[in-house]
Design a protein around this motif. Structure first.
Motif, PDB file in Angstrom:
ATOM      1  N   LEU A 290      -4.300   7.399  -9.891  1.00 18.34           N
ATOM      2  CA  LEU A 290      -5.263   8.706  -9.685  1.00 18.34           C
ATOM      3  C   LEU A 290      -5.289   9.286 -10.940  1.00 18.34           C
ATOM      4  CD1 LEU A 290      -3.112   9.764  -6.478  1.00 18.34           C
ATOM      5  CD2 LEU A 290      -5.170   8.445  -6.500  1.00 18.34           C
ATOM      6  N   GLY A 291      -4.608   9.188 -12.054  1.00 17.19           N
ATOM      7  CA  GLY A 291      -4.775   9.883 -13.125  1.00 17.19           C
ATOM      8  C   GLY A 291      -5.301   9.310 -14.415  1.00 17.19           C
ATOM      9  N   ASP A 292      -5.358   7.928 -14.275  1.00 16.32           N
ATOM     10  CA  ASP A 292      -5.906   7.275 -15.421  1.00 16.32           C
ATOM     11  C   ASP A 292      -4.900   7.057 -16.598  1.00 16.32           C
ATOM     12  OD1 ASP A 292      -8.473   6.743 -14.319  1.00 16.32           O
ATOM     13  OD2 ASP A 292      -9.429   8.667 -14.961  1.00 16.32           O
ATOM     14  N   GLY A 293      -3.564   7.204 -16.123  1.00 13.67           N
ATOM     15  CA  GLY A 293      -2.346   7.140 -17.135  1.00 13.67           C
ATOM     16  C   GLY A 293      -2.280   8.384 -17.824  1.00 13.67           C
ATOM     17  N   ARG A 294      -3.040   9.465 -17.615  1.00  8.22           N
ATOM     18  CA  ARG A 294      -2.661  10.768 -18.229  1.00  8.22           C
ATOM     19  C   ARG A 294      -1.059  11.461 -17.691  1.00  8.22           C
ATOM     20  NH1 ARG A 294      -7.764  11.468 -16.835  1.00  8.22           N
ATOM     21  NH2 ARG A 294      -7.297  12.941 -15.112  1.00  8.22           N
ATOM     22  N   PRO A 295      -0.568  12.029 -18.654  1.00  9.28           N
ATOM     23  CA  PRO A 295       0.840  12.788 -18.078  1.00  9.28           C
ATOM     24  C   PRO A 295       0.699  13.673 -16.742  1.00  9.28           C
ATOM     25  CG  PRO A 295       0.563  12.979 -20.454  1.00  9.28           C
ATOM     26  CD  PRO A 295      -0.782  12.588 -19.801  1.00  9.28           C
ATOM     27  N   VAL A 296       1.761  13.483 -16.040  1.00  7.88           N
ATOM     28  CA  VAL A 296       1.586  14.175 -14.696  1.00  7.88           C
ATOM     29  C   VAL A 296       2.973  15.075 -14.628  1.00  7.88           C
ATOM     30  CG1 VAL A 296       0.445  12.359 -13.626  1.00  7.88           C
ATOM     31  CG2 VAL A 296       2.933  12.571 -13.382  1.00  7.88           C
ATOM     32  N   HIS A 297       2.935  16.253 -13.723  1.00  5.85           N
ATOM     33  CA  HIS A 297       4.113  16.866 -13.490  1.00  5.85           C
ATOM     34  C   HIS A 297       4.805  16.302 -12.448  1.00  5.85           C
ATOM     35  CE1 HIS A 297       2.561  20.426 -16.034  1.00  5.85           C
ATOM     36  NE2 HIS A 297       1.601  20.068 -15.472  1.00  5.85           N
ATOM     37  N   VAL A 298       6.105  15.946 -12.533  1.00  3.08           N
ATOM     38  CA  VAL A 298       6.956  15.364 -11.382  1.00  3.08           C
ATOM     39  C   VAL A 298       7.911  16.208 -10.713  1.00  3.08           C
ATOM     40  CG1 VAL A 298       8.437  13.217 -10.856  1.00  3.08           C
ATOM     41  CG2 VAL A 298       6.645  13.165 -12.606  1.00  3.08           C
ATOM     42  N   LEU A 299       8.120  16.085  -9.591  1.00  3.06           N
ATOM     43  CA  LEU A 299       8.857  16.891  -8.973  1.00  3.06           C
ATOM     44  C   LEU A 299       9.563  16.248  -7.601  1.00  3.06           C
ATOM     45  CD1 LEU A 299       8.174  20.625  -7.421  1.00  3.06           C
ATOM     46  CD2 LEU A 299       9.605  19.040  -6.166  1.00  3.06           C
ATOM     47  N   GLY A 300      10.933  16.140  -7.697  1.00  3.33           N
ATOM     48  CA  GLY A 300      11.713  15.344  -6.529  1.00  3.33           C
ATOM     49  C   GLY A 300      12.680  16.044  -6.059  1.00  3.33           C
ATOM     50  N   HIS A 301      12.727  16.100  -4.751  1.00  6.36           N
ATOM     51  CA  HIS A 301      13.841  16.658  -4.123  1.00  6.36           C
ATOM     52  C   HIS A 301      14.899  15.800  -3.367  1.00  6.36           C
ATOM     53  CE1 HIS A 301      15.507  18.266  -0.017  1.00  6.36           C
ATOM     54  NE2 HIS A 301      15.962  19.098  -0.927  1.00  6.36           N
TER      55      HIS A 301
ATOM     56  N   PRO B 232       0.930  -1.216  -0.127  1.00 10.25           N
ATOM     57  CA  PRO B 232       0.016   0.120   0.147  1.00 10.25           C
ATOM     58  C   PRO B 232       0.613   1.219   0.231  1.00 10.25           C
ATOM     59  CG  PRO B 232      -0.821  -1.685   1.553  1.00 10.25           C
ATOM     60  CD  PRO B 232       0.597  -2.033   1.154  1.00 10.25           C
ATOM     61  N   ILE B 233       0.465   2.207  -0.910  1.00 13.56           N
ATOM     62  CA  ILE B 233       1.060   3.266  -0.805  1.00 13.56           C
ATOM     63  C   ILE B 233       0.473   4.649  -0.130  1.00 13.56           C
ATOM     64  CG2 ILE B 233       1.750   5.323  -2.286  1.00 13.56           C
ATOM     65  CD1 ILE B 233       2.165   3.201  -4.631  1.00 13.56           C
ATOM     66  N   ALA B 234       0.816   5.077   1.186  1.00 17.88           N
ATOM     67  CA  ALA B 234       0.084   6.225   1.553  1.00 17.88           C
ATOM     68  C   ALA B 234       0.546   7.438   0.987  1.00 17.88           C
ATOM     69  CB  ALA B 234       0.745   6.284   3.049  1.00 17.88           C
ATOM     70  N   TYR B 235      -0.534   8.547   0.916  1.00 19.19           N
ATOM     71  CA  TYR B 235      -0.224   9.875   0.215  1.00 19.19           C
ATOM     72  C   TYR B 235      -1.263  10.662   0.640  1.00 19.19           C
ATOM     73  CZ  TYR B 235      -4.242   8.522  -2.622  1.00 19.19           C
ATOM     74  OH  TYR B 235      -5.573   8.363  -3.237  1.00 19.19           O
ATOM     75  N   THR B 236      -1.031  11.894   0.409  1.00 16.17           N
ATOM     76  CA  THR B 236      -2.031  13.083   0.612  1.00 16.17           C
ATOM     77  C   THR B 236      -2.276  14.051  -0.655  1.00 16.17           C
ATOM     78  OG1 THR B 236      -2.463  14.889   2.074  1.00 16.17           O
ATOM     79  CG2 THR B 236      -0.443  14.970   1.396  1.00 16.17           C
ATOM     80  N   GLU B 237      -3.290  14.289  -0.848  1.00 15.43           N
ATOM     81  CA  GLU B 237      -3.667  15.185  -2.091  1.00 15.43           C
ATOM     82  C   GLU B 237      -4.489  16.022  -1.766  1.00 15.43           C
ATOM     83  OE1 GLU B 237      -6.066  13.712  -5.142  1.00 15.43           O
ATOM     84  OE2 GLU B 237      -6.739  11.969  -3.916  1.00 15.43           O
ATOM     85  N   ALA B 238      -4.692  17.218  -2.648  1.00 14.24           N
ATOM     86  CA  ALA B 238      -5.394  18.478  -2.716  1.00 14.24           C
ATOM     87  C   ALA B 238      -5.600  19.021  -3.791  1.00 14.24           C
ATOM     88  CB  ALA B 238      -4.802  19.413  -1.464  1.00 14.24           C
ATOM     89  N   GLY B 239      -6.524  19.817  -4.255  1.00 19.74           N
ATOM     90  CA  GLY B 239      -6.824  20.568  -5.601  1.00 19.74           C
ATOM     91  C   GLY B 239      -7.418  19.702  -6.540  1.00 19.74           C
ATOM     92  N   ALA B 240      -7.444  20.163  -7.824  1.00 20.60           N
ATOM     93  CA  ALA B 240      -7.926  19.669  -9.010  1.00 20.60           C
ATOM     94  C   ALA B 240      -7.195  20.120  -9.948  1.00 20.60           C
ATOM     95  CB  ALA B 240      -9.518  20.083  -9.012  1.00 20.60           C
ATOM     96  N   GLY B 241      -7.293  19.222 -11.425  1.00 23.51           N
ATOM     97  CA  GLY B 241      -6.455  19.593 -12.505  1.00 23.51           C
ATOM     98  C   GLY B 241      -5.607  18.567 -12.723  1.00 23.51           C
ATOM     99  N   ASP B 242      -4.480  18.999 -13.440  1.00 25.59           N
ATOM    100  CA  ASP B 242      -3.117  18.173 -13.842  1.00 25.59           C
ATOM    101  C   ASP B 242      -2.596  17.887 -12.512  1.00 25.59           C
ATOM    102  OD1 ASP B 242      -3.927  18.506 -16.437  1.00 25.59           O
ATOM    103  OD2 ASP B 242      -2.220  19.857 -16.800  1.00 25.59           O
ATOM    104  N   ILE B 243      -2.134  16.382 -12.418  1.00 23.35           N
ATOM    105  CA  ILE B 243      -1.428  15.991 -11.069  1.00 23.35           C
ATOM    106  C   ILE B 243       0.023  16.395 -11.230  1.00 23.35           C
ATOM    107  CG2 ILE B 243      -0.574  13.931  -9.867  1.00 23.35           C
ATOM    108  CD1 ILE B 243      -3.113  12.553 -10.853  1.00 23.35           C
ATOM    109  N   VAL B 244       0.353  17.105  -9.961  1.00 28.23           N
ATOM    110  CA  VAL B 244       1.770  17.316  -9.639  1.00 28.23           C
ATOM    111  C   VAL B 244       2.073  16.443  -8.531  1.00 28.23           C
ATOM    112  CG1 VAL B 244       3.446  19.106  -8.739  1.00 28.23           C
ATOM    113  CG2 VAL B 244       1.613  19.732 -10.128  1.00 28.23           C
ATOM    114  N   LEU B 245       3.197  15.354  -8.839  1.00 28.95           N
ATOM    115  CA  LEU B 245       3.541  14.777  -7.902  1.00 28.95           C
ATOM    116  C   LEU B 245       4.613  14.912  -7.403  1.00 28.95           C
ATOM    117  CD1 LEU B 245       3.409  11.574  -6.889  1.00 28.95           C
ATOM    118  CD2 LEU B 245       5.014  10.975  -8.845  1.00 28.95           C
TER     119      LEU B 245
END
Length: 270
Positions: A91-102, A17-30
Motif C-alpha cells: 500500500l505504501g510502496d515500501g515507505r516508512p509507516v507509523h505502527v500502532l498495536g494493542h 489474502p489480507i482483509a483490511y479497511t482504510e481511510a484518509g491520505a498521507g503517511d500510513i498509520v497501521l
C-alpha cells in the motif's frame, strides 16, 4: 459504543489474502488489533486519525472475515508480522509507516519494528502483555477460555477473557457489535495458546531508534503497566501516556483521550 460506523472492506490478494479497511491520505498509520478482535476494533479511531493520515487497519490472518480452522499452528506472531510488512509495502510502496498495536497486536507491532526498522516511522504500544526473556513462562490467563471453547461454550469463553483483561462484568455490559466481533474471533484462542509464552529480548528492544509511545489504561490490570515499566527502562526517551477512565480496551472506553494522545505523538514523531 452504540451506532458504530460501518467500515469498507478491501483485500490484498496474495497466497493468504489480507482483509483490511482504510481511510484518509498521507503517511500510513497501521493499526494492529489484539486477541479476539479484527479491523472492526478500530472503528472509533479511523474517522479521527484519517483526518490527518492514511489509516490502514487489517484483520490478522485467521481472524474474521477469513477465520480459519483452529487450532492452527500457522497462527503465529512471526506470520502476522510478515503479513503486516507485506501489506504496508504493497500500500505504501515500501515507505516508512507509523505502527500502532494493542495487546497481542503490540507484540506484532514491536516485532515489525525489530524486523524492519527502516519501515517503521514511529511505534505505539498500547497495553503490551508479552513476557521478556529473563522472565519464566507463566500459565496463560485465558486457559479456562480455551477449555470452554473446546466445550462449545463461546460466550462463556469470551466472558472469561474479556472480564479478566478489563474487569469483572465487562462482557455483560458490552454492546452488540463488540460481542459479535469477539464471537467471530473466539476460536483463535485455541491457536494463540500454542504460542502463549513467546518472549521478547530487552536488549534488542533497547536498540529501537524510532520514536516510541507507550499507552496504558488507568484501570488496566497491573501486569500491563509492569510491561511498560521494563520497556521504558530500555527506551528512556519513549513517551508514556495513561488513558483515564479506561482499562485494557482503552481505545473504546475513552476514544477521545486515546485518539488525542496518538495524534499528538504522531505529529511530534513525523
Amino acid at each position: 459504543m452504540a451506532g458504530a460506523p460501518e467500515l469498507p472492506q478491501a483485500t490484498l490478494e496474495r497466497s493468504h489474502p489480507i482483509a483490511y479497511t482504510e481511510a484518509g491520505a498521507g503517511d500510513i498509520v497501521l493499526l494492529i488489533h489484539g486477541s479476539l478482535c479484527d479491523y472492526r476494533y478500530w472503528r472509533w479511531q479511523i474517522p479521527q486519525l484519517s483526518a490527518s493520515y492514511r489509516v490502514v487497519a487489517a484483520s490478522l490472518r485467521g481472524c474474521w472475515p477469513r477465520a480459519g480452522t483452529h487450532p492452527d499452528p500457522g497462527y503465529r506472531i512471526a506470520t502476522h508480522v510478515e503479513d503486516m510488512i507485506a501489506l504496508t509495502d504493497a500500500l505504501g510502496d515500501g515507505r516508512p509507516v507509523h505502527v500502532l498495536g494493542h495487546s497481542r497486536g503490540a507484540q506484532i507491532a514491536l516485532e515489525f519494528a525489530l524486523r524492519a526498522p527502516e519501515r517503521c516511522k514511529t511505534l505505539t504500544l498500547a497495553d503490551p502483555g508479552f513476557r521478556f526473556t529473563h522472565e519464566a513462562p507463566v500459565e496463560p490467563f485465558y486457559l479456562p477460555a480455551v477449555d470452554l471453547l473446546a466445550q462449545g461454550e463461546t460466550d462463556a469463553a469470551a466472558e472469561q477473557f474479556i472480564d479478566t483483561v478489563n474487569g469483572a462484568g465487562t462482557w455483560r455490559k458490552m454492546v452488540g457489535w463488540f460481542k459479535q466481533m469477539v464471537r467471530d474471533n473466539a476460536a483463535t484462542l485455541r491457536s494463540q495458546v500454542l504460542e502463549a509464552n513467546r518472549p521478547e529480548h530487552l536488549e534488542d528492544i533497547g536498540r529501537i531508534e524510532c520514536p516510541v509511545l507507550l499507552l496504558g489504561g488507568a484501570d488496566s490490570p497491573a501486569r500491563y503497566a509492569a510491561r511498560q515499566d521494563q520497556l521504558q527502562a530500555v527506551l528512556p526517551r519513549a513517551r508514556r501516556e495513561v488513558i483515564r477512565l479506561a482499562a485494557h480496551g482503552m481505545n473504546l472506553a475513552n476514544p477521545r483521550a486515546f485518539n488525542r494522545a496518538c495524534l499528538a505523538f504522531l505529529g511530534d514523531g513525523a
